[in-house]
Design a protein around this motif. Structure first.
Motif, PDB file in Angstrom:
ATOM      1  N   VAL A 154       7.507  -0.655  12.411  1.00  0.00           N
ATOM      2  CA  VAL A 154       6.505  -0.423  11.363  1.00  0.00           C
ATOM      3  C   VAL A 154       6.996   0.640  10.389  1.00  0.00           C
ATOM      4  CG1 VAL A 154       4.153   0.381  10.905  1.00  0.00           C
ATOM      5  CG2 VAL A 154       4.589  -1.135  12.846  1.00  0.00           C
ATOM      6  N   LEU A 155       7.529   1.740  10.909  1.00  0.00           N
ATOM      7  CA  LEU A 155       8.053   2.789  10.035  1.00  0.00           C
ATOM      8  C   LEU A 155       9.286   2.309   9.268  1.00  0.00           C
ATOM      9  CD1 LEU A 155       7.954   5.707   9.032  1.00  0.00           C
ATOM     10  CD2 LEU A 155       9.273   6.377  11.060  1.00  0.00           C
ATOM     11  N   ASN A 156      10.039   1.415   9.869  1.00  0.00           N
ATOM     12  CA  ASN A 156      11.255   0.912   9.219  1.00  0.00           C
ATOM     13  C   ASN A 156      10.954   0.132   7.944  1.00  0.00           C
ATOM     14  OD1 ASN A 156      14.089   0.633   9.139  1.00  0.00           O
ATOM     15  ND2 ASN A 156      13.961  -1.405  10.028  1.00  0.00           N
TER      16      ASN A 156
ATOM     17  N   THR B 298      11.405   3.124   0.398  1.00  0.00           N
ATOM     18  CA  THR B 298      11.254   1.792  -0.196  1.00  0.00           C
ATOM     19  C   THR B 298      10.024   1.786  -1.103  1.00  0.00           C
ATOM     20  OG1 THR B 298      12.216   0.796   1.787  1.00  0.00           O
ATOM     21  CG2 THR B 298      10.964  -0.659   0.336  1.00  0.00           C
ATOM     22  N   LYS B 299      10.118   1.092  -2.234  1.00  0.00           N
ATOM     23  CA  LYS B 299       8.973   1.021  -3.141  1.00  0.00           C
ATOM     24  C   LYS B 299       7.743   0.533  -2.382  1.00  0.00           C
ATOM     25  CE  LYS B 299      11.598   0.129  -7.369  1.00  0.00           C
ATOM     26  NZ  LYS B 299      11.828  -0.838  -8.496  1.00  0.00           N
ATOM     27  N   LYS B 300       6.600   1.098  -2.706  1.00  0.00           N
ATOM     28  CA  LYS B 300       5.397   0.822  -1.942  1.00  0.00           C
ATOM     29  C   LYS B 300       5.054  -0.668  -1.902  1.00  0.00           C
ATOM     30  CE  LYS B 300       0.616   2.291  -1.286  1.00  0.00           C
ATOM     31  NZ  LYS B 300       0.139   0.927  -1.010  1.00  0.00           N
ATOM     32  N   GLU B 301       5.182  -1.346  -3.048  1.00  0.00           N
ATOM     33  CA  GLU B 301       4.834  -2.765  -3.056  1.00  0.00           C
ATOM     34  C   GLU B 301       5.767  -3.579  -2.158  1.00  0.00           C
ATOM     35  OE1 GLU B 301       6.851  -1.808  -7.079  1.00  0.00           O
ATOM     36  OE2 GLU B 301       5.423  -0.898  -5.687  1.00  0.00           O
TER      37      GLU B 301
ATOM     38  N   LYS C 215       4.754  -5.542   1.426  1.00  0.00           N
ATOM     39  CA  LYS C 215       5.113  -6.930   1.714  1.00  0.00           C
ATOM     40  C   LYS C 215       5.852  -7.042   3.047  1.00  0.00           C
ATOM     41  CE  LYS C 215       5.477  -8.389  -3.136  1.00  0.00           C
ATOM     42  NZ  LYS C 215       6.415  -8.876  -4.199  1.00  0.00           N
ATOM     43  N   ALA C 216       6.780  -6.109   3.267  1.00  0.00           N
ATOM     44  CA  ALA C 216       7.533  -6.119   4.517  1.00  0.00           C
ATOM     45  C   ALA C 216       6.618  -5.860   5.713  1.00  0.00           C
ATOM     46  CB  ALA C 216       8.638  -5.065   4.476  1.00  0.00           C
ATOM     47  N   LEU C 217       5.648  -4.980   5.544  1.00  0.00           N
ATOM     48  CA  LEU C 217       4.713  -4.682   6.626  1.00  0.00           C
ATOM     49  C   LEU C 217       3.819  -5.885   6.912  1.00  0.00           C
ATOM     50  CD1 LEU C 217       3.658  -2.577   8.584  1.00  0.00           C
ATOM     51  CD2 LEU C 217       2.103  -1.773   6.801  1.00  0.00           C
ATOM     52  N   THR C 218       3.372  -6.570   5.876  1.00  0.00           N
ATOM     53  CA  THR C 218       2.555  -7.767   6.062  1.00  0.00           C
ATOM     54  C   THR C 218       3.335  -8.862   6.774  1.00  0.00           C
ATOM     55  OG1 THR C 218       1.268  -7.281   4.066  1.00  0.00           O
ATOM     56  CG2 THR C 218       1.215  -9.549   4.877  1.00  0.00           C
ATOM     57  N   LEU C 219       4.586  -9.041   6.369  1.00  0.00           N
ATOM     58  CA  LEU C 219       5.421 -10.053   7.014  1.00  0.00           C
ATOM     59  C   LEU C 219       5.689  -9.708   8.469  1.00  0.00           C
ATOM     60  CD1 LEU C 219       7.053 -12.653   6.590  1.00  0.00           C
ATOM     61  CD2 LEU C 219       9.003 -11.233   5.946  1.00  0.00           C
ATOM     62  N   LEU C 220       5.780  -8.418   8.752  1.00  0.00           N
ATOM     63  CA  LEU C 220       6.044  -7.986  10.130  1.00  0.00           C
ATOM     64  C   LEU C 220       4.831  -8.195  11.026  1.00  0.00           C
ATOM     65  CD1 LEU C 220       7.989  -6.479  12.105  1.00  0.00           C
ATOM     66  CD2 LEU C 220       6.866  -4.365  11.366  1.00  0.00           C
ATOM     67  N   THR C 221       3.661  -7.865  10.521  1.00  0.00           N
ATOM     68  CA  THR C 221       2.451  -7.947  11.338  1.00  0.00           C
ATOM     69  C   THR C 221       1.788  -9.318  11.301  1.00  0.00           C
ATOM     70  OG1 THR C 221       1.159  -7.084   9.475  1.00  0.00           O
ATOM     71  CG2 THR C 221       1.979  -5.498  11.091  1.00  0.00           C
TER      72      THR C 221
END
Length: 216
Positions: A157-159, A190-193, A197-203
């Protein structure tokens, strides 16, 4: 004169003896009955075949759709199930405490990074310089350090907030408290947007497309 002799015919056409001419059924009537029975049989077969076709394209189609749906559900691989289970168990940013340490000669990076992570929903723990074990020894963008249990939880998640960072585990027991050690190659988070997106794809990973069924 015999009683069987028609009147006025005299003896010329007299019927004698005890044998009489056999009366035969007309052949045309027998042929008509045979043709009728054959026609009824053929029409019955045609009607039965039509019902079978209707069943295939109506009721049979529904059964096929249900079977296809069940078959598509059975195509979920063990790997996909495992990935979905891991995604469901990942903690939210607000459940993760991040210690931010600066392992570079540049001052102020730890506080700036910690402030930005706080804006993105993470809890902030200790902020300061890295220990001698890591000071000026992290050459990449950074190093994320946490418990073994955090390898598939808090660390991924932090990554999402710092692409290119390395991941490493240690002997700590608390899985929701991790360290972010800023390396000499660090420029910014990393840019917030992109991080969102990366966090959404991960979860919420998207299911793999079906290969054997086109309409799954």
């Amino acid at each position: 004169m015999s009683m069987l002799t028609p009147p006025g015919m005299g003896g010329q056409y007299r019927i004698t003896g005890d044998k009489y001419p056999r009366m035969r059924r007309p052949r045309g009537r027998r042929k008509f009955v045979f043709v009728s029975i054959t026609s009824v049989t053929v029409l019955g077969l045609i009607g039965w075949g039509s019902l079978q076709l209707i069943d295939i394209y109506t009721g049979g189609g529904k059964a096929t759709a249900a079977d296809t749906k069940a078959d598509c559900a059975s195509k979920v691989t063990p790997e996909a199930k495992a990935a979905a289970a891991v995604a469901a168990s990942l903690p939210k940013p607000g459940q993760i405490t991040v210690n931010v340490f600066n392992a570079t000669p540049r001052s102020g990076l730890a506080k700036q990074t910690a402030d930005e992570l706080k804006k993105r929903g993470f809890k902030i723990g200790d902020v300061g310089n890295a220990t001698a074990a890591y000071d000026k020894k992290v050459t990449g963008a950074g190093l994320l350090l946490g418990a073994k249990a955090a390898d598939r939880a808090a660390l991924p998640v932090l990554n999402t907030q710092l692409s290119g960072a390395g991941l490493k585990t240690d002997g700590r027991t608390q899985a929701t408290t991790v360290d972010l050690i800023i390396g000499t190659g660090f420029k910014a988070l990393t840019k917030k947007e992109d991080a969102d997106k990366a966090l959404t794809l991960l979860t919420q990973p998207k299911p793999a497309p079906a290969t054997s069924k086109k309409h799954c």
